[in-house]
Write an enzyme that holds these catalytic residues in place. Sequence first.
Site, PDB file in Angstrom:
ATOM      1  N   ASP A 301     -41.878 -11.605  12.852  1.00  0.00           N
ATOM      2  CA  ASP A 301     -40.571 -11.301  12.289  1.00  0.00           C
ATOM      3  C   ASP A 301     -40.616 -11.628  10.805  1.00  0.00           C
ATOM      4  O   ASP A 301     -41.494 -12.349  10.346  1.00  0.00           O
ATOM      5  CB  ASP A 301     -39.500 -12.131  13.012  1.00  0.00           C
ATOM      6  CG  ASP A 301     -38.092 -11.701  12.642  1.00  0.00           C
ATOM      7  OD1 ASP A 301     -37.942 -10.584  12.102  1.00  0.00           O
ATOM      8  OD2 ASP A 301     -37.159 -12.478  12.873  1.00  0.00           O
ATOM      9  N   ASP A 573     -37.508 -15.427  18.310  1.00  0.00           N
ATOM     10  CA  ASP A 573     -36.612 -16.577  18.318  1.00  0.00           C
ATOM     11  C   ASP A 573     -35.350 -16.370  19.149  1.00  0.00           C
ATOM     12  O   ASP A 573     -34.644 -17.317  19.450  1.00  0.00           O
ATOM     13  CB  ASP A 573     -36.213 -16.970  16.890  1.00  0.00           C
ATOM     14  CG  ASP A 573     -35.571 -15.808  16.130  1.00  0.00           C
ATOM     15  OD1 ASP A 573     -35.314 -14.764  16.748  1.00  0.00           O
ATOM     16  OD2 ASP A 573     -35.330 -15.959  14.919  1.00  0.00           O
ATOM     17  N   ASP A 577     -35.625 -11.574  22.612  1.00  0.00           N
ATOM     18  CA  ASP A 577     -37.060 -11.542  22.321  1.00  0.00           C
ATOM     19  C   ASP A 577     -37.889 -12.024  23.503  1.00  0.00           C
ATOM     20  O   ASP A 577     -39.106 -11.833  23.524  1.00  0.00           O
ATOM     21  CB  ASP A 577     -37.386 -12.430  21.107  1.00  0.00           C
ATOM     22  CG  ASP A 577     -36.913 -11.822  19.801  1.00  0.00           C
ATOM     23  OD1 ASP A 577     -36.824 -10.583  19.744  1.00  0.00           O
ATOM     24  OD2 ASP A 577     -36.620 -12.574  18.861  1.00  0.00           O
TER      25      ASP A 577
END
Length: 827
Positions: A301, A573, A577
């Site tokens: 990310d 996170d 996800d």
Amino acid sequence: MDVGLSDAEAARRLREEGPNELAPAARRPLWRLLISVLTEPMFGLLLACGALYALLGNAQEAWTLMGFVIVVMAISLVQQQRAERSLHALRELSAPQAQVWREGRVCRVPSRELVRGDTVLLDAGDRVPADMRLLAATGVSVDESLLTGESAPVFKSATERMDAAACLFAGTLLTAGSARGEVVATGARSALGRLGASLEGVTVAASPVQLETARIVRVAAVVGLGLAALLALLYGWQQHDAMQGLLAGLTLAMAILPEELPVVLTLFLGLGAWRLAREKVLVRQMSAVEALGATTVLCVDKTGTLTLNRMAVRRLWSPQGEHDLVSERDLPLPEAVHETLEYAILASHRQAIDPMERAMLEAGQRELAQTEHLHADWTLVEDYPLSAELLAMSRVWQSPDRRERLIAAKGAPEAVIDLCHLDAARQSRIVGQVARLADQGWRVLGVARAVFAADRLPPIQHDFDFEFVGLVALEDPLRPEVPAAIAECRAAGIRVVMMTGDHPSTAVSVARQAGHIQAGGVVPGTALAALDDAGWQDQVMRSSVFCRVQPEQKLRLVQALQARGEVVAMTGDGVNDAPALRAAHIGVAMGARGTDVAREAADLVLMQDSLAGLVTAVRHGRRVFANLRKAMVFVLAAHVPIIGLTFLPVLLGWPMLLMPVHVLCLQLVIDPACSLVFEAQPAEPGLMQVPPRPRQMRLFDRHLLLRSLGQGLGLALACLAAYAGALAFGESAESGRALSYGLLVLGSVILIFANRHWTVAAWRIRVRDGMGWLAPGAVLLVAAAWWVPPLRQAFAFERPGFPSVGAGLLLLGLAAVWFEWVKQRTS
């Protein structure tokens, strides 16, 4: 205002009521470790040998053997306790954390330290750490299936009554919304505790390497027992002595059984995980330690991993003007952008957890202090949360001096533009400004406002008549260590793929600053939605930057990479996800900002949310696997001459060269060497300048077995030649045994040094680079066995003459050269 418990009061309650845990992870007591050691096959063989010595009337040999049993057992206990301590420390590190309001500030404490009366803050994805009464709740729904078995989420709200709808129970999961609650019961007094449930952790499945090691040990055990039976029959037939034949067979079984392999593997993985924990990388699945070395793609990310996740408002823009809060920090905030910041704050939570909301609140306190644009006396009426269908949120407020409700909205600029129903010209102007701000690598949010006069609020945000107010550009600087980390990945043949929900221009800007992740251009999630499986696989191999992706698209991207044969490590996170983290070969959760769900689904947790930590983990994973292979080569190579010196003399009609006491004494060299020397061995030079190992590469592959067999046969021939040479020099069989055994011990030490580095010759390695005591210790052991009378008698030795010793040293030198030649030929 409630400031929460004081630290002193919390400590007092913790002492009186005990920690907030149901069944702390207990370490195995010493007696259980002792039983586990005694029940190993090797000790069964040793006890059988001791019993045979006693039956044969050799009391001294029996007691000597038992003495060595105690020594080796002590070594095994120390090794197992070391692994237990490492795993226990890892469990302590992995204890969940909770956000608590204490002494007027928000702090994170281990969940086990929560006490009755604490005020806890929760967000979607958090595991409820204790039974709580809701004080405030916004759109809260909870998965209570752990307690009730019902999978449907249960909606909760803060009420004056202490009923189930106003309570959160320990172990349940917040699936949506945010909450603030007061702890009413902890530990065994919670609802989960009363049910007697246990939350000691997840059972870890065996890794492919562990399964492969167990298979090798099983095969060796079957082959060893077969050969041992054959040797016992052969020796008994040749020498007409069934008891001695049985002793020879048991000795061969001890020589063949590689009981060190599972111990070595457990130690390597456990201590490797502990070393990673010292680097702020927590390992939740032991198998991930060695799997890291095969990683070919890192999916990361942007926010918090590549960037600092410390958002700050950089620029405010409205159709009437703009202001840069950094370059124009000395100038007062222009009136033209007051409303932009004002309504951005109104669209945020007052006790903000999101970094962007915190940044806007901080900017408001700094820039709008002493103005009428801060509204502490306004009352929140309703909250319209962000959703996958509309990337914008709205908050409805009631001013004390107005009847109408005022609505503030913020979110992705395209979503806010859609809410405002703007004409094409105004849309074009705003989109142009968004692109200009995003090109700087800034996160851009749109802000809108509305006034609603009716008493009953509409069900969706689109029913409000929104007016576009302006844009807020937030800056999240790149972490300073990221460019070097990505360059290291590139040198190691590891591709970095960025998956972000940000604007395309923001993603491109960050990729440009980070370097080496711009291949193929940027691909938006909308373009992926129209592709079939083949199109996804083609796209993930051509592009490395994906923007505006939804969580379910992250899962498909991971699966597409895996379908192309990549070994994928992925960071995440959020709650959504979790599927992608679990699907990846190595799921990596964020420790500082990640949700409990993400951490539970992951194999690793980065305690510092940085790509550098993940690269460190990959480097450690490569080192662990490389050192594990070195240890396996040594273990197998060291067993080859033991087997040869046990079996071949019987076939040649010689007396027994090795007896159980000799094999047991060698364990004093082999076991510590594996756990101390190879596990602590530094990485090979250039370890991160070579491509990842192939996914299909096995721990015991052809190269490893050939190297083990080649080096072991060389040492076996040297030992047999020393024995034959001693007899040729007129020495007794006992002198030949002493010389051959001395060469076996010293040759095993040379084997260790030869395999510590596979790219450097043993004589080029500095002694202080490893265990400098090992070679002198082995020499002293051999000297003691030759010169100390009780030991010499126990080992059935006689001192060899100097000509035999000289020939033996020459053979030892030739063996060392042979080890290096085999190492080079099998590289």
